[in-house]
Design a protein around this motif. Sequence first.
Motif, PDB file in Angstrom:
ATOM      1  N   GLU A 176      47.365  41.380  34.655  1.00 52.10           N
ATOM      2  CA  GLU A 176      48.083  40.516  35.277  1.00 52.10           C
ATOM      3  C   GLU A 176      49.641  40.719  35.485  1.00 52.10           C
ATOM      4  OE1 GLU A 176      47.418  36.529  33.871  1.00 52.10           O
ATOM      5  OE2 GLU A 176      45.353  37.322  32.991  1.00 52.10           O
ATOM      6  N   ASP A 177      50.205  41.440  34.497  1.00 47.37           N
ATOM      7  CA  ASP A 177      51.429  41.870  34.650  1.00 47.37           C
ATOM      8  C   ASP A 177      51.627  42.870  35.457  1.00 47.37           C
ATOM      9  OD1 ASP A 177      51.925  40.100  32.439  1.00 47.37           O
ATOM     10  OD2 ASP A 177      51.786  41.360  31.040  1.00 47.37           O
ATOM     11  N   GLU A 180      51.419  41.469  39.036  1.00 43.47           N
ATOM     12  CA  GLU A 180      52.817  40.795  39.591  1.00 43.47           C
ATOM     13  C   GLU A 180      53.739  41.768  39.902  1.00 43.47           C
ATOM     14  OE1 GLU A 180      55.842  38.313  36.962  1.00 43.47           O
ATOM     15  OE2 GLU A 180      53.872  37.751  36.502  1.00 43.47           O
ATOM     16  N   TRP A 181      53.673  42.980  39.100  1.00 40.54           N
ATOM     17  CA  TRP A 181      55.125  43.948  39.506  1.00 40.54           C
ATOM     18  C   TRP A 181      54.319  44.532  40.485  1.00 40.54           C
ATOM     19  CZ3 TRP A 181      55.056  48.963  40.631  1.00 40.54           C
ATOM     20  CH2 TRP A 181      56.133  49.739  40.824  1.00 40.54           C
ATOM     21  N   ARG A 183      52.886  43.236  43.410  1.00 39.20           N
ATOM     22  CA  ARG A 183      52.939  42.443  44.323  1.00 39.20           C
ATOM     23  C   ARG A 183      54.509  42.287  44.688  1.00 39.20           C
ATOM     24  NH1 ARG A 183      48.545  38.795  41.719  1.00 39.20           N
ATOM     25  NH2 ARG A 183      46.822  39.320  43.019  1.00 39.20           N
ATOM     26  N   GLY A 189      55.210  39.211  46.330  1.00 37.03           N
ATOM     27  CA  GLY A 189      55.308  38.090  45.409  1.00 37.03           C
ATOM     28  C   GLY A 189      55.651  36.971  45.821  1.00 37.03           C
TER      29      GLY A 189
END
Length: 189
Positions: A176-177, A180-181, A183, A189
Motif C-alpha cells: 500500500e505504501d 501510494e508513492w 500514484r 494521487g
Amino acid sequence: MNINPSVLPPELPCPVDDGAAAHLEGASAPDLVLAATDGSTVNLSTLHGSCVIYVYPRTGQPGVPLPDGWDAIPGARGCTPQSCSFRDHHGELAALGARVFGLSAQSSDYQREARDRLRLPFELLSDSALALKTALHLPTFNAAGMELYKRLTLVVEEGVIRKVFYPVFPPDRSAEDVLEWLRMHRGQG
C-alpha cells in the motif's frame, strides 16, 4: 506453540531508520544476475520500465519454528504478510506499470515453496551469496547463525533506484505504501 507466519503478533518492535539505506536513491541497479523461482535468471541492471523489489529477511513455513528471539528483532517478523500484501495488490501495481519481485538470501527451492503456498503472481529472487549486499551496501543482520537482509523496498525505474522504503513497518502495509508513492509520483494521487 504453533505460530502462523501469516499473522503479525501485537507489539512487535518497530525498526528505526539507522541511515543504512540513505545512499541508495539515485544509484544504478547493479549488473547482477539472480535466480528466480520460475527457473529463469534476472539481471537487475537490464530491467526495463518500473520494478518494485521488496527485500526481506526470510519467509517462515507453517509448522516450522521461527529462529529463537525472532519476534524481538526489530523488522524481522512479517515476511509472509509482506509477500501477501504484494500478492493482494499485484493487479493495482501492474496497472501502474510496475513489475514486482521479492528478494531474500534464501535458496530458490525454499522460495519456490513459499511462492507456490502463498500463490504469489510474481517471482522471488534468490541472493544466497548476498551479492546485492556487496554491490549496493544493503543492510543486514544476523540471527540463528544466518546473515539476512534487513527489510527494505526499492522502486527501480529504467535501471535507477528512484525510491527506497526503509525501514518498512508494518510489513503488511508495504504494498500500500508503494502504491501510494507510485500514484503520487505519476500524478494519480
